[in-house]
Scaffold this active site. Structure first.
Site, PDB file in Angstrom:
ATOM      1  N   GLY A  27     -20.942 -36.826  41.507  1.00  0.00           N
ATOM      2  CA  GLY A  27     -21.347 -36.421  42.847  1.00  0.00           C
ATOM      3  C   GLY A  27     -20.877 -35.031  43.213  1.00  0.00           C
ATOM      4  N   TYR A  28     -20.951 -34.734  44.525  1.00  0.00           N
ATOM      5  CA  TYR A  28     -20.644 -33.399  45.042  1.00  0.00           C
ATOM      6  C   TYR A  28     -21.461 -32.379  44.244  1.00  0.00           C
ATOM      7  CZ  TYR A  28     -17.872 -30.595  48.184  1.00  0.00           C
ATOM      8  OH  TYR A  28     -17.481 -29.788  49.222  1.00  0.00           O
ATOM      9  N   HIS A  30     -23.986 -29.646  42.598  1.00  0.00           N
ATOM     10  CA  HIS A  30     -24.177 -28.204  42.723  1.00  0.00           C
ATOM     11  C   HIS A  30     -25.310 -27.780  41.784  1.00  0.00           C
ATOM     12  CE1 HIS A  30     -22.023 -28.180  38.991  1.00  0.00           C
ATOM     13  NE2 HIS A  30     -20.943 -28.678  39.556  1.00  0.00           N
ATOM     14  N   GLY A  32     -25.412 -26.517  38.943  1.00  0.00           N
ATOM     15  CA  GLY A  32     -25.282 -26.952  37.544  1.00  0.00           C
ATOM     16  C   GLY A  32     -25.916 -28.324  37.336  1.00  0.00           C
ATOM     17  N   HIS A  33     -25.590 -29.266  38.244  1.00  0.00           N
ATOM     18  CA  HIS A  33     -26.182 -30.606  38.128  1.00  0.00           C
ATOM     19  C   HIS A  33     -27.700 -30.539  38.270  1.00  0.00           C
ATOM     20  CE1 HIS A  33     -22.118 -31.711  39.848  1.00  0.00           C
ATOM     21  NE2 HIS A  33     -22.155 -32.440  38.755  1.00  0.00           N
ATOM     22  N   GLY A 143     -23.294 -31.359  31.612  1.00  0.00           N
ATOM     23  CA  GLY A 143     -22.996 -29.940  31.785  1.00  0.00           C
ATOM     24  C   GLY A 143     -21.887 -29.526  30.832  1.00  0.00           C
ATOM     25  N   GLN A 144     -21.831 -28.225  30.554  1.00  0.00           N
ATOM     26  CA  GLN A 144     -20.807 -27.764  29.610  1.00  0.00           C
ATOM     27  C   GLN A 144     -19.471 -27.518  30.284  1.00  0.00           C
ATOM     28  OE1 GLN A 144     -22.125 -24.486  27.155  1.00  0.00           O
ATOM     29  NE2 GLN A 144     -20.023 -23.989  26.697  1.00  0.00           N
ATOM     30  N   LYS A 145     -19.505 -27.246  31.612  1.00  0.00           N
ATOM     31  CA  LYS A 145     -18.234 -26.972  32.271  1.00  0.00           C
ATOM     32  C   LYS A 145     -18.305 -27.341  33.742  1.00  0.00           C
ATOM     33  CE  LYS A 145     -19.729 -22.265  32.255  1.00  0.00           C
ATOM     34  NZ  LYS A 145     -19.631 -21.097  31.462  1.00  0.00           N
ATOM     35  N   ASP A 146     -17.188 -27.337  34.387  1.00  0.00           N
ATOM     36  CA  ASP A 146     -17.100 -27.720  35.781  1.00  0.00           C
ATOM     37  C   ASP A 146     -17.306 -26.497  36.671  1.00  0.00           C
ATOM     38  OD1 ASP A 146     -16.434 -28.568  38.238  1.00  0.00           O
ATOM     39  OD2 ASP A 146     -14.788 -29.808  37.545  1.00  0.00           O
TER      40      ASP A 146
END
Ligand code: PAF
Length: 235
Positions: A27-28, A30, A32-33, A143-146
């Site tokens: 969740g939350y 952005h 990227g998601h 995704g590859q990163k946060d």
């Protein structure tokens, strides 16, 4: 878009779809998601997204309760993206009382983030395995990163510096690590945890970057905040 909270209901609805693309999230959401959702839509047609802040991947000193949550906004974003199914289980639905089964992946989970966060990848592997069993997707997108942590510009600068030197022909891991170190060291508050140049699959540290490239990854603290980032060095 259907929002479903229980495993039984999800299984029932899911049986109407073939070739589902799956984006697991905490969740939350952005950009990227959403880019993963686009890709899933393009490649699979129908898309399922899960929103579940997984308690078992947080360590005892990590703030599960404080993890950012905004379910209303998440659902609005997913509605706009025309996602087909959203799975939003409660912790009790996923981990009923007495559930003790875990998925342990050896070796790669003991390095880098795994070494810094013991038990983290056991939690990730366990939830991903459970979700895969429930969702039964054809493809999954991670995704590859946060992105949430990308605010730490110095990490990005360090990785960009490594990319630049790699692009110019530098293949010595020691030299590339030093370049990243020197960039991080320009941030006086940065407390460096690790600087790694590792094989892309095994995550073992490399002496030289082979033709197929390498994974550069960094972890550091600024005050109480722990920041991580990574990139693939490849031609
Ligand atoms: O990377 C994440 O967002 C989470 O670790 C995942 C894969 C959704 C599992 O909880």
């Amino acid at each position: 878009m259907q929002v479903i909270e229980t495993i039984a209901a999800f299984r029932q609805v899911r049986s109407r779809y073939t070739g589902l693309g799956f984006v697991p999230t905490m969740g939350y959401l952005h950009e990227g998601h959403l880019s993963l959702v686009h890709r899933a839509k393009e490649e699979c047609g129908a898309v399922a997204v899960s929103i579940f802040v997984n308690p078992t991947q947080f360590g005892p000193n990590e703030d599960f309760a404080g993890y950012p949550r905004d379910p209303k906004r998440d659902l609005e974003l997913l509605e706009k993206e025309q996602v087909d199914l959203v799975f939003t289980p409660s912790p009790g639905e996923i981990y009923p009382p007495g559930s003790t089964t875990v998925v342990e992946v050896g070796d790669v989970t003991e390095m880098l983030e795994g070494a810094a966060r013991p038990g983290h990848f056991r939690g990730v592997a366990t939830i991903v395995c459970k979700l895969f069993n429930i969702v039964q997707a054809s493809r999954a997108y991670f995704g590859q990163k946060d992105d949430e942590r990308r605010a730490a510009v110095v990490l990005y600068r360090a990785l960009t510096a490594a990319e630049k030197h790699f692009g110019a022909g530098e293949r010595s891991s020691e030299a590339l690590r030093r370049i990243m170190h020197d960039t991080l060291a320009t941030e006086p508050q940065a407390d460096i945890e690790y600087i790694s140049l590792a094989d892309r699959d095994t995550l073992r540290e490399l002496d030289r970057v082979p033709p197929r490239g390498a994974l550069a990854s960094l972890a550091m603290r600024i005050g109480k905040t722990r920041l991580i980032d990574n990139c693939i060095l490849e031609k």
